[in-house]
Design a protein around this motif. Structure first.
Motif, mmCIF file in Angstrom:
data_model
loop_
_atom_site.group_PDB
_atom_site.id
_atom_site.type_symbol
_atom_site.label_atom_id
_atom_site.label_comp_id
_atom_site.label_asym_id
_atom_site.label_seq_id
_atom_site.Cartn_x
_atom_site.Cartn_y
_atom_site.Cartn_z
ATOM 1 N N ALA A 176 1.003 61.607 13.610
ATOM 2 C CA ALA A 176 1.649 62.306 12.526
ATOM 3 C C ALA A 176 0.932 61.682 11.178
ATOM 4 O O ALA A 176 0.652 62.337 10.424
ATOM 5 N N LEU A 177 0.636 60.441 11.216
ATOM 6 C CA LEU A 177 0.012 59.623 9.882
ATOM 7 C C LEU A 177 -1.378 60.544 9.734
ATOM 8 O O LEU A 177 -1.687 61.213 8.738
ATOM 9 N N GLY A 178 -2.317 60.881 10.745
ATOM 10 C CA GLY A 178 -3.483 61.577 10.716
ATOM 11 C C GLY A 178 -3.337 62.805 10.415
ATOM 12 O O GLY A 178 -4.009 63.382 9.398
ATOM 13 N N GLY A 179 -2.232 63.494 10.710
ATOM 14 C CA GLY A 179 -1.939 65.112 10.736
ATOM 15 C C GLY A 179 -1.684 64.973 8.966
ATOM 16 O O GLY A 179 -2.190 65.942 8.441
ATOM 17 N N ALA A 180 -0.802 64.088 8.560
ATOM 18 C CA ALA A 180 -0.455 64.279 7.033
ATOM 19 C C ALA A 180 -1.540 64.037 6.314
ATOM 20 O O ALA A 180 -1.656 64.497 5.244
ATOM 21 N N LEU A 181 -2.441 62.830 6.690
ATOM 22 C CA LEU A 181 -3.462 62.548 5.836
ATOM 23 C C LEU A 181 -4.634 63.553 5.918
ATOM 24 O O LEU A 181 -5.184 64.111 4.693
ATOM 25 N N TRP A 182 -4.765 64.481 7.047
ATOM 26 C CA TRP A 182 -5.609 65.723 7.021
ATOM 27 C C TRP A 182 -5.062 66.693 6.080
ATOM 28 O O TRP A 182 -6.093 67.257 5.229
ATOM 29 N N ALA A 183 -3.736 66.968 6.208
ATOM 30 C CA ALA A 183 -3.176 67.905 5.408
ATOM 31 C C ALA A 183 -3.298 67.872 3.845
ATOM 32 O O ALA A 183 -3.782 68.661 2.963
ATOM 33 N N LEU A 184 -2.976 66.286 3.461
ATOM 34 C CA LEU A 184 -3.394 66.021 2.105
ATOM 35 C C LEU A 184 -4.643 65.992 1.534
ATOM 36 O O LEU A 184 -4.896 66.526 0.426
ATOM 37 N N ALA A 185 -5.570 65.897 2.748
ATOM 38 C CA ALA A 185 -6.914 65.741 2.126
ATOM 39 C C ALA A 185 -7.548 67.320 1.747
ATOM 40 O O ALA A 185 -8.122 67.467 0.889
ATOM 41 N N TRP A 186 -6.877 67.918 2.772
ATOM 42 C CA TRP A 186 -7.423 69.715 2.496
ATOM 43 C C TRP A 186 -6.680 70.037 1.281
ATOM 44 O O TRP A 186 -7.291 70.659 0.529
ATOM 45 N N TRP A 187 -5.396 69.619 0.835
ATOM 46 C CA TRP A 187 -4.796 70.237 -0.254
ATOM 47 C C TRP A 187 -5.437 69.596 -1.613
ATOM 48 O O TRP A 187 -5.955 70.154 -2.549
ATOM 49 N N MET A 188 -5.909 68.473 -1.427
ATOM 50 C CA MET A 188 -6.601 67.440 -2.626
ATOM 51 C C MET A 188 -7.929 68.279 -2.695
ATOM 52 O O MET A 188 -8.693 68.658 -4.036
ATOM 53 N N ALA A 189 -8.605 68.709 -1.578
ATOM 54 C CA ALA A 189 -10.060 69.417 -1.885
ATOM 55 C C ALA A 189 -9.702 70.616 -2.559
ATOM 56 O O ALA A 189 -10.769 71.139 -3.163
ATOM 57 N N GLU A 190 -8.760 71.444 -2.045
ATOM 58 C CA GLU A 190 -8.785 72.664 -2.625
ATOM 59 C C GLU A 190 -7.939 72.802 -3.846
ATOM 60 O O GLU A 190 -8.212 73.684 -4.667
ATOM 61 N N HIS A 191 -6.898 71.928 -4.001
ATOM 62 C CA HIS A 191 -6.117 72.035 -5.278
ATOM 63 C C HIS A 191 -6.017 70.997 -6.318
ATOM 64 O O HIS A 191 -5.298 70.890 -7.237
ATOM 65 N N GLY A 192 -6.471 69.938 -5.675
ATOM 66 C CA GLY A 192 -6.454 68.600 -6.577
ATOM 67 C C GLY A 192 -5.198 67.639 -6.229
ATOM 68 O O GLY A 192 -4.589 68.057 -5.319
ATOM 69 N N ASN A 193 -4.708 66.694 -7.100
ATOM 70 C CA ASN A 193 -3.657 65.897 -6.870
ATOM 71 C C ASN A 193 -2.348 66.733 -6.490
ATOM 72 O O ASN A 193 -2.082 67.498 -7.529
ATOM 73 N N PRO A 194 -1.686 66.389 -5.411
ATOM 74 C CA PRO A 194 -0.379 66.994 -5.490
ATOM 75 C C PRO A 194 0.768 66.182 -6.390
ATOM 76 O O PRO A 194 0.187 65.219 -6.823
ATOM 77 N N THR A 195 1.525 66.809 -6.604
ATOM 78 C CA THR A 195 2.757 66.134 -7.537
ATOM 79 C C THR A 195 3.516 65.415 -6.690
ATOM 80 O O THR A 195 3.504 65.347 -5.350
#
Lengths: 222, 358
Positions: free
Chosen positions: B298-317
């Motif tokens: 689950a941690l790996g999945g969340a980090l993967w999703a976060l990394a994808w988001w950051m690569a595409e959209h920058g830092n999440p709020t």
């Protein structure tokens, strides 16, 4: 002095099926091994399971070291069960774990530390000729080797009673003699043994022979 | 007679996980996919909602105008900014259309505003609050047409030439105001309108607040944006997003996998019980076996999703992270609560039957 295990008026049946055990009365004493003999389907395995508290009898009483086991299960059953060691006919091992892990299992279940299990596990594996396979995964061993792992697990635990169901059924004569020697080596004035077998050589090693037929038992000296 | 040591129970769990790599990988991989997918979808959904909210605020969704033909107290209007929940306020008196001397023939809307108007006309933070009193604010389009910049002098028909104090781009708020020329005056006397922008969190009582500040029979309060201009309901969308139910199914799916993996290991459970392992110890072994791969996955999945988001959209709020993390944590908690219970159920079966089940 009380027997390690006593069965009093034990009856058992599976569901609505016929009675598998009928009025079984049996005393098992430390240092006096009993061979349980009879044709296939006569109730030998069921008798061992009832004696070892793996199955509750339909009727009758099982007494472990003078302590009657209540009809209803309780937490104490786990502790009572821990006094027995098993050699199952179906070769039950944790296949994904190492041979040493499997042999250490009953010791760990009694609260021994991993460190404290090393010596008895090593000695038990040496006794069955598997000292050099200790760190192999159990799944890589042959059926006969797994049976020896089960015997090593039974003797390493230094139990009050060993219940063995066809322990040499999958072994050749030479290995069979080796593991029987290992089993008998742990028998002393504190340890009892009940062994279900078809093998007359195994029966000849025992002090008593309990013959079971149609669920009824007859005990005689060997 | 004693039972298992706690430390050895955990080591047993780790040993079982390490030994059954296939099972561990399936559990961990499932957790990675399920949690990662929901984490990412939550980031996407909340990102969309937050983006809409940002555009809503930028376009003046929280801007209200009180008006009165008989006039509103300009000082009281300017003072509204000190109220909690009020982001800015300014008194505004729209004037007539006027001709600019440097651009004969073209008419521009004029008006008189107080200083706070700059903040209400634009969301850009580049304009500094300099001393603008007596000068004029010029809309960006008008400034371009007239060729003026801050500091330029502007001759308006019928008045003395005035210096340009600032050029204000109000494209986001109201494009029409970009052709405005407004004189900046002190909040004295009466103004025709009072503009107030509320904080995004202030939902109710906006009009009531403004009505309470201005008494008079002809006071009218209206939002700058018509309410039907925004059909989206961000709060409703957040509450009604599929993830609010999906976490339950995802958690139950992982729990089901855990149950299945337990079911196929009934003989192992029987063996543990046959050597005297009690239900609490079984529960610890089962929990350890399940929690380790699922939490790591689950941690790996969340980090993967976060990394994808950051690569595409920058830092999440922080709001996005909170919503997505809550969903992920709910899935994992549900799964790790349900699954070890299967061993308790298995712990009530006949040991003999379990041992035969090979």
């Amino acid at each position: 002095m009380v027997p390690v295990l006593r069965l009093e008026g034990v009856y058992h049946r599976y569901g609505d099926g016929p009675k598998v055990l009928v009025d079984v009365n049996l005393d098992v004493w430390a240092g006096r091994p009993i061979a349980l003999m009879g044709p296939s389907g006569s109730g030998k395995t069921t008798l061992l399971q009832v004696a070892g508290l793996l199955t509750r009898p339909s009727l009758g009483t099982v007494i472990v070291e003078g302590d009657p086991v209540p009809r209803k299960g309780s937490r104490r059953d786990e502790l009572r069960r821990g006094r027995f060691s098993w050699v199952f006919q179906t070769v039950n091992v944790l296949g994904h774990r190492t041979v040493a892990d499997n042999v250490a299992l009953p010791l760990l279940a009694r609260g021994a530390s991993r460190l404290a299990t090393r010596q008895p596990v090593g000695e038990a594996l040496a006794a069955v000729g598997l000292a050099n396979r200790a760190n192999e995964r159990a799944v890589n061993l042959s059926g006969g080797e797994l049976q020896r792992v089960c015997i090593a697990r039974a003797i390493a635990a230094q139990p009050r009673c060993i219940l063995a169901d066809e322990p040499t059924g999958q072994l050749d004569r030479s290995t069979s003699t080796q593991v029987l020697d290992a089993l008998w080596a742990v028998l002393d004035s504190h340890t009892a043994l009940v062994v279900a077998t078809h093998d007359p050589i195994v029966a000849a090693r025992c002090d008593d022979i309990a013959t079971i037929s149609d669920g009824r038992i007859t005990v005689s000296g060997a | 007679m004693k039972n298992w040591r706690i430390r050895d129970l955990f080591r047993e769990s780790v040993g079982n996980d390490a030994g059954s790599r296939g099972r561990t990988l399936i559990l961990g991989g499932s957790a990675l996919l399920v949690v990662g997918a929901l984490f990412l979808s939550d980031l996407l959904v909340t990102g969309g909602i937050l983006d809409f909210q940002r555009r809503y605020v930028e376009s003046g969704g929280n801007l209200y105008i009180a008006s009165s033909k008989s006039g509103l107290d300009a000082a009281r209007c300017a003072a509204l900014v000190s109220l909690p929940g009020v982001k800015g306020s300014a008194a505004v008196s729209p004037g007539p259309r006027a001709r600019v001397l440097s651009e004969p023939g073209t008419l521009y809307w004029t008006g008189i505003v107080t200083m706070g108007a700059i903040r209400l006309l634009t969301t850009a933070s580049t304009i500094q609050a300099v001393d603008l009193q007596g000068r004029v604010l010029v809309g960006a389009d008008a400034a371009q047409e007239l060729g003026v910049v801050p500091g330029s002098w502007l001759g308006i028909e019928g008045t003395k030439p005035k210096q340009v104090g600032a050029v204000v781009d109000s494209e986001d708020r109201d494009p029409a105001l970009n052709r405005w020329i407004a004189a900046v005056a002190a909040p004295i006397g009466l103004a025709r309108e009072c503009w107030v922008e509320f904080d995004a969190g202030v939902k109710t009582g906006r009009q009531e607040t403004m009505f309470a500040m201005f008494t008079g029979p002809d006071v009218v309060v209206q939002p700058v944006k018509r309410l039907d201009e925004f059909s989206r309901d961000p709060v409703g969308e957040l509450a009604g997003r599929p993830q609010t139910i999906a976490w339950l199914y995802a958690g139950l799916l992982l729990a089901l996998l855990g149950w299945l993996s337990s079911w196929f290991r009934r003989s192992d459970v029987g063996l543990y019980r046959a050597v005297g392992t009690g239900s609490p110890a079984l529960l610890v072994i089962a929990a350890g076996e399940f929690v380790i791969p699922v939490v790591v996955g689950a941690l790996g999945g969340a980090l993967w999703a976060l990394a994808w988001w950051m690569a595409e959209h920058g830092n999440p709020t922080s709001d996005q992270l909170y919503v997505a993390s809550r969903t992920a944590a709910s899935i994992v908690l549900l799964a790790v609560t349900c699954t070890p219970l299967s061993w308790i159920v298995l712990g009530r079966e006949s040991i003999a039957a379990q041992l035969k089940d090979r």
